[in-house]
Enzyme design. Structure first.
Site, PDB file in Angstrom:
ATOM      1  N   LYS A   1      -0.707  54.095  64.405  1.00 15.66           N
ATOM      2  CA  LYS A   1      -0.925  54.854  64.424  1.00 15.66           C
ATOM      3  C   LYS A   1       0.055  54.604  62.451  1.00 15.66           C
ATOM      4  O   LYS A   1       0.539  53.694  62.431  1.00 15.66           O
ATOM      5  CB  LYS A   1       1.076  55.770  64.656  1.00 15.66           C
ATOM      6  CG  LYS A   1       0.714  56.832  65.532  1.00 15.66           C
ATOM      7  CD  LYS A   1       2.184  57.652  66.397  1.00 15.66           C
ATOM      8  CE  LYS A   1       2.085  58.351  67.257  1.00 15.66           C
ATOM      9  NZ  LYS A   1       0.880  59.364  67.876  1.00 15.66           N
TER      10      LYS A   1
ATOM     11  N   ARG B   1      -0.134  60.675  78.300  1.00 10.71           N
ATOM     12  CA  ARG B   1      -0.868  61.156  79.512  1.00 10.71           C
ATOM     13  C   ARG B   1      -0.961  60.325  80.587  1.00 10.71           C
ATOM     14  O   ARG B   1      -0.683  60.360  81.799  1.00 10.71           O
ATOM     15  CB  ARG B   1      -2.164  61.508  79.307  1.00 10.71           C
ATOM     16  CG  ARG B   1      -2.905  60.593  78.680  1.00 10.71           C
ATOM     17  CD  ARG B   1      -4.116  61.403  77.201  1.00 10.71           C
ATOM     18  NE  ARG B   1      -4.030  61.523  76.540  1.00 10.71           N
ATOM     19  CZ  ARG B   1      -5.071  62.462  75.718  1.00 10.71           C
ATOM     20  NH1 ARG B   1      -5.930  62.265  75.824  1.00 10.71           N
ATOM     21  NH2 ARG B   1      -4.471  62.671  74.406  1.00 10.71           N
TER      22      ARG B   1
HETATM   23  N1  BES Z   1       3.669  61.579  70.434  1.00  9.88           N
HETATM   24  C1  BES Z   1       2.101  62.012  70.572  1.00  9.88           C
HETATM   25  C2  BES Z   1       2.131  63.075  70.386  1.00  9.88           C
HETATM   26  C3  BES Z   1       2.589  63.664  68.626  1.00  9.88           C
HETATM   27  C4  BES Z   1       2.159  64.189  67.717  1.00  9.88           C
HETATM   28  C5  BES Z   1       4.437  63.908  68.896  1.00  9.88           C
HETATM   29  C6  BES Z   1       2.472  64.396  66.975  1.00  9.88           C
HETATM   30  C7  BES Z   1       5.103  65.104  68.262  1.00  9.88           C
HETATM   31  C8  BES Z   1       4.307  65.059  66.781  1.00  9.88           C
HETATM   32  C9  BES Z   1       1.393  60.932  71.378  1.00  9.88           C
HETATM   33  O1  BES Z   1       1.870  60.536  72.197  1.00  9.88           O
HETATM   34  C10 BES Z   1       0.002  60.938  70.727  1.00  9.88           C
HETATM   35  O2  BES Z   1      -0.139  59.974  69.757  1.00  9.88           O
HETATM   36  N2  BES Z   1      -1.150  61.530  70.445  1.00  9.88           N
HETATM   37  C11 BES Z   1      -2.246  61.228  70.249  1.00  9.88           C
HETATM   38  C12 BES Z   1      -3.675  61.612  71.173  1.00  9.88           C
HETATM   39  C13 BES Z   1      -5.164  60.793  70.483  1.00  9.88           C
HETATM   40  C14 BES Z   1      -4.827  60.261  70.633  1.00  9.88           C
HETATM   41  C15 BES Z   1      -5.852  61.265  71.681  1.00  9.88           C
HETATM   42  C16 BES Z   1      -2.410  62.902  68.969  1.00  9.88           C
HETATM   43  O3  BES Z   1      -2.902  63.491  69.464  1.00  9.88           O
HETATM   44  O4  BES Z   1      -2.910  62.153  68.284  1.00  9.88           O
HETATM   45 MN    MN Z   2       0.906  58.490  70.709  1.00 14.29          MN
END
Ligand code: BES
Ligand code: MN
Ligand code: ZN
Length: 534
Positions: A284, A358
């Site tokens: 990230k 997931r």
């Molecule tokens: N933990 C994150 C989602 C999240 C984002 C929670 C902001 C709280 C605040 C999750 O694991 C994630 O990174 N999701 C990605 C999925 C994508 C790579 C398909 C996302 O939402 O960007």
């Molecule tokens: Mn994630």
């Protein structure tokens, strides 16, 4: 916080701060007796001053005035509740949160809170007590200034002033007891979310679960890498592979005392428990990583709910299933391009290591469904897209079993937690099609919350299932009502309400079949039908 019920003249109730909540228009002729009494004690100056300052009892308005010794309290605080016709106990919960924050600012150690006359006194008691307990929450243990403070502000005593004609009954006592449990459990869950990721590791989260379960008289089993391997949770193993912290498998069980009740199919609660989500090798950006200690908020709410459920004693078993780990990049981390084999036997091509929730949840959901629950619900900070869609205060609800989804939506409404149903259109399913495996873990950006839900669906079979995406409301960006900045404990109240709803009619729910998969290996198929250990 020590609560007591009192009746009679509110201006005589003991408390340094007297709080009088009012609906719009109640400043005039329809003033409740508490306001009239306070106004008389202040020689008719309270209403006049409030009106002059523009206080009309609109929602979120408040007015504070000194009593100069003319009442037991040093100050009186009028709280706006807005339009009476649109009243929901949540309005009162939010207002009580504002009141206790004012009390703390004023260093008032005790509060007399006048309960407004509403249809259901028990609901008002619960909302006020919860709002006060939740609003008093602070997370400042790492602040030297807070640690060194000699007399930290604290509201130790609360007198709940009953409205005219309302007697203190067993029902009100029960409402207060439940509110205390819910408030304390939510603050406990908030602590777990707010603790930094170097303090709440998977091991520490599991120990917190163990201790909470022991205190509540619940059964708890905790497994490590070996148990996860034995359960063939290939997706969970992939996510944890890059971390130096050991993963933990957490199983907390409430069993009713009566043998007949214990035989009923259980309810299954699943919570996402990524104690830190760096994104893994699909790292990230810094801005997106800063809040990722909150990626275990789902499990905190589930564990907090179990504490309350232990006291509610519903006439059916309730199980919590949690897979805790970190998502980290390293030489041992899982990689884009890897193909993982889930516990259910389905293979998954990794296209983004940041879609880790997931993967862990898929394996945990399979495991949960093997216990043949009547329904399974998962709470997960799953997608940023859900925050884009619904903002910081609303949970997204997914599921295809309309009856169960509606139960959860109704429970959320009763609990005062905003929730909105999202679609699970098969149109989106193409997004997860893989050239080399049964599916891939992440598709295009568009509809990303739906894709995540469709991915999870593959692992629950026919079990009635609801997925709650709490990525937005798990963490509040600012103070609001009874919320403080940071962890909220969202979902806990909905789970508690859902259990209460089902407890009222336990006969209605049958065990669902465990998930099985066509085309999976024989061993995997057999395994899927057999309840797992632990
Ligand atoms: N933990 C994150 C989602 C999240 C984002 C929670 C902001 C709280 C605040 C999750 O694991 C994630 O990174 N999701 C990605 C999925 C994508 C790579 C398909 C996302 O939402 O960007
Ligand atoms: Mn994630
Ligand atoms: Zn995550």
């Amino acid at each position: 916080m020590n609560f007591s019920f009192v009746s009679g003249d509110a201006t005589r109730a003991s408390g340094e701060l007297l709080v009088i909540p009012l609906f719009e228009g109640e400043l005039g002729d329809t003033a409740p007796s508490s306001l009239a009494a306070a106004d008389t004690a202040l020689e008719g100056r309270l209403r006049g001053a409030a009106a002059q300052e523009g206080f009309k009892a609109k929602g979120e308005q408040s007015f504070l005035m000194h009593t100069h010794g003319r009442a037991t309290a040093d100050r009186v605080l009028l709280l706006g509740l807005g339009n009476r016709a649109r009243f929901h106990p949540e309005t009162l919960r939010l207002a009580a949160g504002r009141a206790v924050k004012a009390a703390l600012r004023l260093k008032a150690g005790s509060v007399a809170f006048v309960l407004p006359a509403t249809d259901a006194a028990a609901d008002a008691v619960r909302a006020v007590a919860e709002g006060l307990l939740l609003g008093a929450y602070r997370f400042d243990k790492y602040k030297s200034s807070a640690r060194e403070e000699k007399n930290p502000a604290r509201v130790g005593k609360v007198a709940l002033v009953l409205p005219e004609g309302v007697e203190k009954t067993r029902e009100l006592d029960d409402a207060l007891a439940l509110a205390k449990r819910v408030g304390e459990a939510t603050n406990w869950a908030r602590d777990l979310v707010n603790e930094p990721p170097n303090a709440v590791t998977p091991t520490v989260l599991a120990e917190a679960a163990r201790q909470a379960a022991k205190e509540a008289g619940l059964q708890v089993t905790i497994g490590g890498l070996r148990e996860i391997e034995k359960l063939d949770m290939g997706m969970f193993l992939g996510v944890t592979a890059g971390s130096a912290e050991e993963p933990r498998l957490i199983h907390v069980v409430y069993t009713p005392k009566s043998a007949r009740d214990a035989k009923r199919p259980p309810l299954a609660l699943v919570g996402k428990a990524i104690t830190f989500d760096s994104g893994g090798l699909s790292l990230k950006p810094s801005d997106g990583m800063i809040d990722m200690k909150t990626d275990m908020a789902g499990s905190a709410a589930v564990l907090g709910a179990m504490k309350v459920i232990a006291a509610l004693k519903p006439p059916f078993p309730v199980h919590a299933f949690i897979g805790a780990c970190e998502n980290m990049p390293s030489g041992t981390a899982y990689k884009p391009g890897d193909i993982l084999t889930s516990r259910l036997g389905k293979t998954v091509e990794i296209t983004n290591t940041d879609a880790e929730g997931r993967l862990v949840l898929g394996d945990i959901l399979t495991w949960a469904c093997e216990h043949r629950p009547s329904a399974v619900i998962d709470l997960a900070t799953l997608t940023g897209a859900c925050v884009i869609a619904l903002g910081n205060y609303i949970t997204g609800a997914f599921g295809e079993h309309d009856g169960t989804v509606n139960e959860v939506l109704q429970s959320a409404r009763t609990a005062g937690e905003e929730m909105w149903r999202m679609p699970m259109s098969e149109m989106q399913k193409d997004a997860l099609r893989s050239e080399v495996a049964d599916m891939k873990n992440s598709g295009e950006r568009w509809g990303s919350s739906i894709n995540a839900a469709l991915f999870l669906k593959e692992f629950v079979g026919e079990t009635p299932w609801v997925h709650l995406d709490i990525a937005g409301p798990s963490n509040s960006p600012k103070e609001r009502g009874y919320l403080s900045k940071g962890g909220t404990g969202v979902g806990l109240r909905t789970l508690v309400e859902w259990v209460r709803l089902r407890a009222a009619n336990p006969e209605a729910y049958e065990a669902a079949p465990a998930p099985t998969v066509k085309g999976a290996s024989k061993a995997a198929g057999k395994r899927a039908r057999k309840p797992a250990r632990g």
